[in-house]
Design an enzyme around this catalytic site. Structure first.
Site: not given
Ligand code: ATP
Ligand code: MG
Length: 139
Positions: A11, A51, A59, A87, A93, A104, A114, A117, A128
């Site tokens: 990212k 997304y 968010f 993962r 996350t 992370r 974070n 992805h 993707e």
């Molecule tokens: P990714 O999809 O990026 O691999 P993830 O699957 O661990 O991450 P998701 O729930 O899919 O988490 O959220 C996508 C992204 O949105 C997160 O990686 C983070 O950058 C952002 N995000 C998630 N939750 C929050 C939050 N509560 N506040 C701010 N940003 C958030």
């Molecule tokens: Mg995700």
């Protein structure tokens, strides 16, 4: 049967911090083979599409701003049980909850910034990968 392909993005926060090489090395050390690699940018509309599943979350706008704020590095990774193992390697996350040694834990600053992805299913890994590598073709 689980698939052997996943998709990742380094990212904008991790790219900007200069951590791309260290993160790619960590991925390789953990047994993933890089099948495709691309330095690119997400426009806002690309980030919104990528997304889209989060479009109703509070968010979402902030996430789209962040993900379109600078270069990202997209990659297709191959390993047995790729999605689940990756993962595990990236960690929770929120880096505050991520296990020691995870990407992370090492490189993320916050739940939003974070660092990486990782796809959450075999189906999403293919979607993707195709999002960034139109002509993706596994040899
Ligand atoms: P990714 O999809 O990026 O691999 P993830 O699957 O661990 O991450 P998701 O729930 O899919 O988490 O959220 C996508 C992204 O949105 C997160 O990686 C983070 O950058 C952002 N995000 C998630 N939750 C929050 C939050 N509560 N506040 C701010 N940003 C958030
Ligand atoms: Mg995700």
């Amino acid at each position: 049967m689980t698939g052997n392909t996943t998709f990742t993005m380094i990212k904008p926060d991790a790219f900007e911090a200069g951590n791309t090489g260290l993160i790619l090395n960590k991925i390789i050390e953990n047994g993933f083979k890089i099948k495709a690699l691309r330095l690119t940018y997400l426009r806002k509309d690309n980030a919104e599409a990528f997304y889209a599943v989060h479009k109703d979350r509070p968010f979402f706008n902030s996430l789209v701003e962040f993900m379109s704020s600078g270069p990202i590095v997209a990659a297709i990774l191959e390993k047995e049980n790729a999605v689940e193992d990756f993962r595990k390697l990236i960690g929770a996350t929120n880096p505050a909850d991520a296990a020691d040694g995870t990407i992370r834990k090492l490189f993320a600053a916050s739940i939003q910034y974070n660092a990486v992805h990782g796809s959450d299913s075999d189906e999403n890994a293919m979607i993707e990968a195709n999002f960034f590598f139109n002509q993706f073709d596994r040899h």
